[in-house]
Motif scaffolding. Structure first.
Motif, PDB file in Angstrom:
ATOM      1  N   ILE A 192      74.091  70.576  68.550  1.00 43.40           N
ATOM      2  CA  ILE A 192      73.726  70.451  69.962  1.00 43.40           C
ATOM      3  C   ILE A 192      74.856  71.112  70.756  1.00 43.40           C
ATOM      4  CG2 ILE A 192      73.128  68.853  71.811  1.00 43.40           C
ATOM      5  CD1 ILE A 192      72.536  66.779  69.572  1.00 43.40           C
ATOM      6  N   PHE A 219      69.443  71.993  69.746  1.00 43.80           N
ATOM      7  CA  PHE A 219      69.250  71.710  71.173  1.00 43.80           C
ATOM      8  C   PHE A 219      70.403  72.349  71.943  1.00 43.80           C
ATOM      9  CE2 PHE A 219      67.422  68.160  68.844  1.00 43.80           C
ATOM     10  CZ  PHE A 219      66.159  68.043  69.407  1.00 43.80           C
ATOM     11  N   ARG A 229      74.370  62.674  75.199  1.00 46.29           N
ATOM     12  CA  ARG A 229      73.267  61.711  75.115  1.00 46.29           C
ATOM     13  C   ARG A 229      72.308  62.082  73.981  1.00 46.29           C
ATOM     14  NH1 ARG A 229      73.100  62.076  80.868  1.00 46.29           N
ATOM     15  NH2 ARG A 229      71.018  63.036  80.804  1.00 46.29           N
ATOM     16  N   LEU A 230      72.064  63.374  73.792  1.00 46.02           N
ATOM     17  CA  LEU A 230      71.209  63.801  72.684  1.00 46.02           C
ATOM     18  C   LEU A 230      71.829  63.425  71.338  1.00 46.02           C
ATOM     19  CD1 LEU A 230      70.170  67.348  73.973  1.00 46.02           C
ATOM     20  CD2 LEU A 230      68.671  65.348  73.740  1.00 46.02           C
ATOM     21  N   ARG A 233      71.544  59.791  70.460  1.00 45.37           N
ATOM     22  CA  ARG A 233      70.207  59.397  70.003  1.00 45.37           C
ATOM     23  C   ARG A 233      69.917  59.882  68.581  1.00 45.37           C
ATOM     24  NH1 ARG A 233      66.561  57.678  73.967  1.00 45.37           N
ATOM     25  NH2 ARG A 233      67.763  56.742  75.670  1.00 45.37           N
ATOM     26  N   LEU A 235      70.082  63.079  67.321  1.00 42.83           N
ATOM     27  CA  LEU A 235      69.372  64.349  67.194  1.00 42.83           C
ATOM     28  C   LEU A 235      70.236  65.469  66.629  1.00 42.83           C
ATOM     29  CD1 LEU A 235      67.318  64.268  70.509  1.00 42.83           C
ATOM     30  CD2 LEU A 235      66.506  63.876  68.173  1.00 42.83           C
TER      31      LEU A 235
END
Length: 298
Positions: A192, A219, A229-230, A233, A235
């Motif tokens: 990310i 991402f 935040r991603l 979670r 990801l």
């Protein structure tokens, strides 16, 4: 021939309309028309074609306009030189910045405005690549950007932060139990990251290329807080500045990359000495250099 007549001529030619030109000049429209007619009589030639829906320069007017603009620019530069020597600055300055840093830019700009209240200030945000291009092209007087180990050509920099770039994952991520990882541990894993053009993304791609692989970006977002935040979670692993990631240790596990293959430098960048920098622009750079504490400074 008067300077205001040249100014009126240039403005009407740019606006292609007497009324809009008068509004821009903050004078009455009949006065603009009268002064240009007076200039035309003095030169013995029509300078503007008024026969169409829009006003356009005649052939003679088109030949005159570059000289009119040069005369107006020369007078403006005379004023700038006098203002600089007497300590009074006017004009406009433009500063650019990346989005993620702890520099107090509002405080810096407020202090500059207090010192030079006649200078108009603009601030814009973009990626490091775009900001550096704008500084080189003269669209910005200076910018806060993220760069690698070298100094970008044609620019001078003041390093205000030099920090490790880390990976941050959710507490239940398979890498969370390893506070120190090799860069190769990120190979083929969903990452990310900030978008291409950002300094952090450039450092990631450079380091991975040197290690023989391309990062797998699952991402991307321009806001580091969104990246965090991603990752929280589950990801993927977010690539973030070390201090930023550690400030969110309640939601993330911060992984140091060893050996420290990823580092970012936050710098103030401005054009190297040469033509094109205005007195106000130079004053902004000087002010920022005083206001920002360089790495290793007091």
């Amino acid at each position: 021939m008067e300077l205001r007549q040249l100014e009126y001529l240039v403005t009407v030619a740019e606006e292609q309309n007497f009324t809009r030109a008068a509004e821009r000049l903050h004078v009455a429209q009949p006065g603009v028309s009268a002064q240009i007619r007076r200039l035309e009589r003095e030169l013995g030639q029509e300078l503007l074609d008024r026969s169409g829906r829009s006003v356009r320069p005649t052939e003679v007017g088109a030949a005159v306009l570059p000289y009119a603009r040069a005369a107006l620019a020369a007078v403006a530069n005379v004023r700038l030189v006098v203002d600089e020597l007497t300590g009074l600055l006017r004009g406009r300055v433009a500063l650019g910045t990346v989005t993620s840093h702890d520099i107090d830019l509002p405080g810096l700009l407020v202090a500059f405005h207090r010192e030079h209240p006649a200078v108009e200030i603009t601030l814009s945000e973009a990626t490091s690549d775009r900001l550096l291009e704008s500084v080189r092209a003269g669209r910005l007087d200076a910018a806060i950007v993220s760069i690698g180990a070298g100094t970008p050509p044609g620019l001078e920099v003041l390093v205000v932060d030099d920090h490790p770039i880390v990976a941050a994952v959710a507490p239940d991520h398979e890498l969370a139990a390893h506070p120190v990882i090799a860069l190769d541990a990120l190979r083929a894993r969903p990452l990310i990251s900030l978008p291409q053009g950002s300094g952090l993304r450039a450092r990631l791609e450079e380091a991975c290329a040197a290690a023989g692989f391309a990062p797998q970006i699952a991402f991307e977002a321009s806001d580091p807080d969104v990246l965090a935040r991603l990752a929280a979670r589950g990801l993927g692993a977010a690539i973030l500045p070390g201090a930023f990631a550690r400030s969110r240790s309640a939601q993330l596990r911060v992984l140091t990359i060893d050996p420290t293959a990823l580092r970012g430098r936050l710098v103030l960048a401005w054009r190297a000495e040469g033509p094109g920098s205005s007195p106000a622009g130079r004053a902004l750079v000087q002010h920022a250099r005083r206001a920002l504490t360089p790495v290793g400074g007091a």
